[in-house]
Design a protein around this motif. Structure first.
Motif, PDB file in Angstrom:
ATOM      1  N   TYR A 141    -127.092  11.318-104.698  1.00 57.28           N
ATOM      2  CA  TYR A 141    -126.739  11.599-103.315  1.00 57.28           C
ATOM      3  C   TYR A 141    -127.646  10.834-102.352  1.00 57.28           C
ATOM      4  O   TYR A 141    -128.857  10.893-102.476  1.00 57.28           O
ATOM      5  CB  TYR A 141    -126.879  13.104-103.089  1.00 57.28           C
ATOM      6  N   PRO A 142    -127.064  10.116-101.381  1.00 56.30           N
ATOM      7  CA  PRO A 142    -127.903   9.319-100.475  1.00 56.30           C
ATOM      8  C   PRO A 142    -128.651  10.192 -99.481  1.00 56.30           C
ATOM      9  O   PRO A 142    -128.136  11.215 -99.019  1.00 56.30           O
ATOM     10  CB  PRO A 142    -126.883   8.435 -99.751  1.00 56.30           C
ATOM     11  N   LYS A 143    -129.855   9.789 -99.168  1.00 55.60           N
ATOM     12  CA  LYS A 143    -130.611  10.455 -98.114  1.00 55.60           C
ATOM     13  C   LYS A 143    -130.056   9.978 -96.776  1.00 55.60           C
ATOM     14  O   LYS A 143    -129.512   8.874 -96.683  1.00 55.60           O
ATOM     15  CB  LYS A 143    -132.092  10.113 -98.232  1.00 55.60           C
ATOM     16  N   PRO A 144    -130.195  10.791 -95.727  1.00 60.24           N
ATOM     17  CA  PRO A 144    -129.646  10.386 -94.426  1.00 60.24           C
ATOM     18  C   PRO A 144    -130.117   9.013 -93.952  1.00 60.24           C
ATOM     19  O   PRO A 144    -129.329   8.250 -93.399  1.00 60.24           O
ATOM     20  CB  PRO A 144    -130.133  11.495 -93.489  1.00 60.24           C
ATOM     21  N   ASP A 145    -131.396   8.684 -94.191  1.00 62.04           N
ATOM     22  CA  ASP A 145    -131.874   7.376 -93.713  1.00 62.04           C
ATOM     23  C   ASP A 145    -131.323   6.209 -94.529  1.00 62.04           C
ATOM     24  O   ASP A 145    -131.477   5.054 -94.146  1.00 62.04           O
ATOM     25  CB  ASP A 145    -133.400   7.335 -93.628  1.00 62.04           C
ATOM     26  N   GLU A 146    -130.649   6.495 -95.645  1.00 68.39           N
ATOM     27  CA  GLU A 146    -129.935   5.451 -96.373  1.00 68.39           C
ATOM     28  C   GLU A 146    -128.535   5.252 -95.793  1.00 68.39           C
ATOM     29  O   GLU A 146    -127.938   4.193 -95.934  1.00 68.39           O
ATOM     30  CB  GLU A 146    -129.822   5.817 -97.862  1.00 68.39           C
ATOM     31  N   LEU A 147    -128.014   6.296 -95.141  1.00 66.21           N
ATOM     32  CA  LEU A 147    -126.687   6.219 -94.530  1.00 66.21           C
ATOM     33  C   LEU A 147    -126.738   5.617 -93.128  1.00 66.21           C
ATOM     34  O   LEU A 147    -125.828   4.915 -92.709  1.00 66.21           O
ATOM     35  CB  LEU A 147    -126.069   7.625 -94.445  1.00 66.21           C
ATOM     36  N   PHE A 148    -127.800   5.936 -92.382  1.00 64.51           N
ATOM     37  CA  PHE A 148    -127.934   5.484 -90.991  1.00 64.51           C
ATOM     38  C   PHE A 148    -129.182   4.626 -90.872  1.00 64.51           C
ATOM     39  O   PHE A 148    -130.296   5.134 -90.948  1.00 64.51           O
ATOM     40  CB  PHE A 148    -128.053   6.685 -90.049  1.00 64.51           C
TER      41      PHE A 148
ATOM     42  N   ALA B  21    -128.818  11.864 -77.830  1.00 67.26           N
ATOM     43  CA  ALA B  21    -129.293  11.236 -79.072  1.00 67.26           C
ATOM     44  C   ALA B  21    -129.121  12.260 -80.190  1.00 67.26           C
ATOM     45  O   ALA B  21    -129.536  13.413 -80.052  1.00 67.26           O
ATOM     46  CB  ALA B  21    -130.746  10.828 -78.952  1.00 67.26           C
ATOM     47  N   PHE B  22    -128.506  11.830 -81.293  1.00 66.77           N
ATOM     48  CA  PHE B  22    -128.218  12.734 -82.401  1.00 66.77           C
ATOM     49  C   PHE B  22    -129.087  12.415 -83.618  1.00 66.77           C
ATOM     50  O   PHE B  22    -129.360  11.245 -83.914  1.00 66.77           O
ATOM     51  CB  PHE B  22    -126.744  12.642 -82.789  1.00 66.77           C
ATOM     52  N   PHE B  23    -129.478  13.483 -84.322  1.00 67.29           N
ATOM     53  CA  PHE B  23    -130.336  13.380 -85.499  1.00 67.29           C
ATOM     54  C   PHE B  23    -129.812  14.289 -86.596  1.00 67.29           C
ATOM     55  O   PHE B  23    -129.277  15.358 -86.309  1.00 67.29           O
ATOM     56  CB  PHE B  23    -131.770  13.829 -85.180  1.00 67.29           C
ATOM     57  N   ILE B  24    -130.011  13.863 -87.850  1.00 64.39           N
ATOM     58  CA  ILE B  24    -129.806  14.784 -88.962  1.00 64.39           C
ATOM     59  C   ILE B  24    -131.162  15.425 -89.202  1.00 64.39           C
ATOM     60  O   ILE B  24    -132.139  14.745 -89.522  1.00 64.39           O
ATOM     61  CB  ILE B  24    -129.292  14.066 -90.223  1.00 64.39           C
ATOM     62  N   ASP B  25    -131.225  16.724 -88.976  1.00 64.25           N
ATOM     63  CA  ASP B  25    -132.479  17.455 -89.142  1.00 64.25           C
ATOM     64  C   ASP B  25    -132.813  17.594 -90.618  1.00 64.25           C
ATOM     65  O   ASP B  25    -133.941  17.410 -91.029  1.00 64.25           O
ATOM     66  CB  ASP B  25    -132.365  18.818 -88.465  1.00 64.25           C
ATOM     67  N   TYR B  26    -131.813  17.955 -91.416  1.00 64.77           N
ATOM     68  CA  TYR B  26    -132.039  18.055 -92.859  1.00 64.77           C
ATOM     69  C   TYR B  26    -130.717  17.972 -93.599  1.00 64.77           C
ATOM     70  O   TYR B  26    -129.649  18.152 -93.027  1.00 64.77           O
ATOM     71  CB  TYR B  26    -132.752  19.361 -93.228  1.00 64.77           C
ATOM     72  N   CYS B  27    -130.814  17.657 -94.881  1.00 61.17           N
ATOM     73  CA  CYS B  27    -129.687  17.850 -95.788  1.00 61.17           C
ATOM     74  C   CYS B  27    -130.249  18.553 -97.010  1.00 61.17           C
ATOM     75  O   CYS B  27    -131.363  18.277 -97.444  1.00 61.17           O
ATOM     76  CB  CYS B  27    -128.990  16.545 -96.143  1.00 61.17           C
ATOM     77  N   GLN B  28    -129.513  19.517 -97.507  1.00 59.55           N
ATOM     78  CA  GLN B  28    -129.982  20.326 -98.622  1.00 59.55           C
ATOM     79  C   GLN B  28    -128.884  20.420 -99.669  1.00 59.55           C
ATOM     80  O   GLN B  28    -127.766  20.845 -99.373  1.00 59.55           O
ATOM     81  CB  GLN B  28    -130.378  21.712 -98.124  1.00 59.55           C
ATOM     82  N   LEU B  29    -129.204  20.018-100.877  1.00 61.03           N
ATOM     83  CA  LEU B  29    -128.241  19.982-101.980  1.00 61.03           C
ATOM     84  C   LEU B  29    -128.191  21.326-102.708  1.00 61.03           C
ATOM     85  O   LEU B  29    -129.217  21.931-102.983  1.00 61.03           O
ATOM     86  CB  LEU B  29    -128.644  18.875-102.964  1.00 61.03           C
ATOM     87  N   PHE B  30    -126.977  21.793-102.993  1.00 65.55           N
ATOM     88  CA  PHE B  30    -126.761  23.006-103.780  1.00 65.55           C
ATOM     89  C   PHE B  30    -125.863  22.627-104.956  1.00 65.55           C
ATOM     90  O   PHE B  30    -124.726  22.236-104.759  1.00 65.55           O
ATOM     91  CB  PHE B  30    -126.072  24.093-102.946  1.00 65.55           C
ATOM     92  N   ASP B  31    -126.376  22.748-106.164  1.00 63.29           N
ATOM     93  CA  ASP B  31    -125.571  22.373-107.332  1.00 63.29           C
ATOM     94  C   ASP B  31    -125.607  23.443-108.425  1.00 63.29           C
ATOM     95  O   ASP B  31    -125.447  23.160-109.588  1.00 63.29           O
ATOM     96  CB  ASP B  31    -125.989  21.014-107.883  1.00 63.29           C
ATOM     97  N   LYS B  32    -125.805  24.702-108.034  1.00 63.42           N
ATOM     98  CA  LYS B  32    -125.889  25.776-109.030  1.00 63.42           C
ATOM     99  C   LYS B  32    -124.532  26.128-109.611  1.00 63.42           C
ATOM    100  O   LYS B  32    -124.424  26.576-110.734  1.00 63.42           O
ATOM    101  CB  LYS B  32    -126.540  27.011-108.402  1.00 63.42           C
ATOM    102  N   ASN B  33    -123.472  25.962-108.829  1.00 66.49           N
ATOM    103  CA  ASN B  33    -122.123  26.252-109.306  1.00 66.49           C
ATOM    104  C   ASN B  33    -121.510  24.933-109.795  1.00 66.49           C
ATOM    105  O   ASN B  33    -121.279  24.031-109.005  1.00 66.49           O
ATOM    106  CB  ASN B  33    -121.282  26.843-108.166  1.00 66.49           C
ATOM    107  N   PRO B  34    -121.236  24.806-111.102  1.00 66.28           N
ATOM    108  CA  PRO B  34    -120.704  23.537-111.616  1.00 66.28           C
ATOM    109  C   PRO B  34    -119.321  23.190-111.082  1.00 66.28           C
ATOM    110  O   PRO B  34    -118.895  22.047-111.155  1.00 66.28           O
ATOM    111  CB  PRO B  34    -120.677  23.746-113.132  1.00 66.28           C
ATOM    112  N   ASN B  35    -118.610  24.173-110.518  1.00 66.86           N
ATOM    113  CA  ASN B  35    -117.279  23.909-109.988  1.00 66.86           C
ATOM    114  C   ASN B  35    -117.290  23.524-108.510  1.00 66.86           C
ATOM    115  O   ASN B  35    -116.275  23.112-107.974  1.00 66.86           O
ATOM    116  CB  ASN B  35    -116.375  25.132-110.188  1.00 66.86           C
ATOM    117  N   ARG B  36    -118.419  23.724-107.849  1.00 68.21           N
ATOM    118  CA  ARG B  36    -118.481  23.406-106.423  1.00 68.21           C
ATOM    119  C   ARG B  36    -119.898  22.956-106.086  1.00 68.21           C
ATOM    120  O   ARG B  36    -120.816  23.767-106.026  1.00 68.21           O
ATOM    121  CB  ARG B  36    -118.091  24.611-105.587  1.00 68.21           C
TER     122      ARG B  36
END
Length: 199
Positions: free
Chosen positions: A13-20, A69-84
């Motif tokens: 998963y890309p970090k926000p600074d890799e996207l922008f 001016a817009f910022f991404i404050d954080y992104c947090q990955l959740f992968d505990k449910n293998p279906n979602r």
């Protein structure tokens, strides 16, 4: 099989600074206060995963006084449910004076091999900032983020703030929200509350 592919995809998963990516020093800005604001905010760490905020663009509004001016404050990955597997993003908007005027919470998910972006919250803050285009500019940031992540759809549910549920202005607030999303290209479902935009 789809879930495994989705999970493998999320692991990279890309970090926000890799996207922008912006060359802030050479970026043309109408107001130099924004350059100072952007540099200051990008040095602040969020309280979720202690990473720096990521600048993701300047939102044009109906009046340059409300340019944000817009910022991404954080992104947090959740992968505990293998279906979602999901990743939550918090997007903040600041006026050139450094006041926070906008906040959005969105969820990127991969379900059945399809990337989708759900809008959980999309709000303009501070009295006097509504109806100047800040919310529409923030919505464009959400759509831009969704496209950069490869999403095929942005969707959500149009509901006024909780405190308005028993208010006499509730129906008016629902109409205003519907108008807001429709003018930004979203289509409402038969229930009158769910909306989506295919990308």
């Amino acid at each position: 099989r789809t879930d495994i592919k989705g999970k493998q995809r999320m692991k990279k998963y890309p970090k926000p600074d890799e996207l922008f990516k912006f060359d802030l020093d050479n970026m043309k800005l109408e107001d130099e206060n924004f350059r100072v604001l952007i540099k200051r905010e990008c040095q602040k760490k969020n309280m979720v995963n202690f990473e720096n905020k990521c600048f993701c663009g300047i939102g044009e509004t109906l009046d340059s006084t409300y340019t944000t001016a817009f910022f991404i404050d954080y992104c947090q990955l959740f992968d505990k449910n293998p279906n979602r597997i999901t990743c939550d993003y918090k997007i903040l908007g600041y006026s050139k004076r450094g006041r926070r005027v906008y906040e959005a919470l969105v969820e990127h998910s991969i379900v059945d091999g399809k990337d989708k972006m759900k809008i959980d919250r999309n709000a303009v803050y501070d009295d006097g900032n509504e109806n100047h285009g800040i919310g529409s500019a923030g919505l464009q940031v959400i759509i831009d983020l969704a496209r950069r992540l490869g999403c095929t759809e942005v969707y959500g549910m149009s509901r006024p703030y909780t405190e308005m549920i028993n208010s006499e202005n509730y129906d008016l607030a629902k109409k205003r929200l519907r108008h807001f999303y429709e003018k930004n290209g979203f289509i409402f479902g038969d229930d009158g509350e769910t909306f989506h935009l295919n990308l």
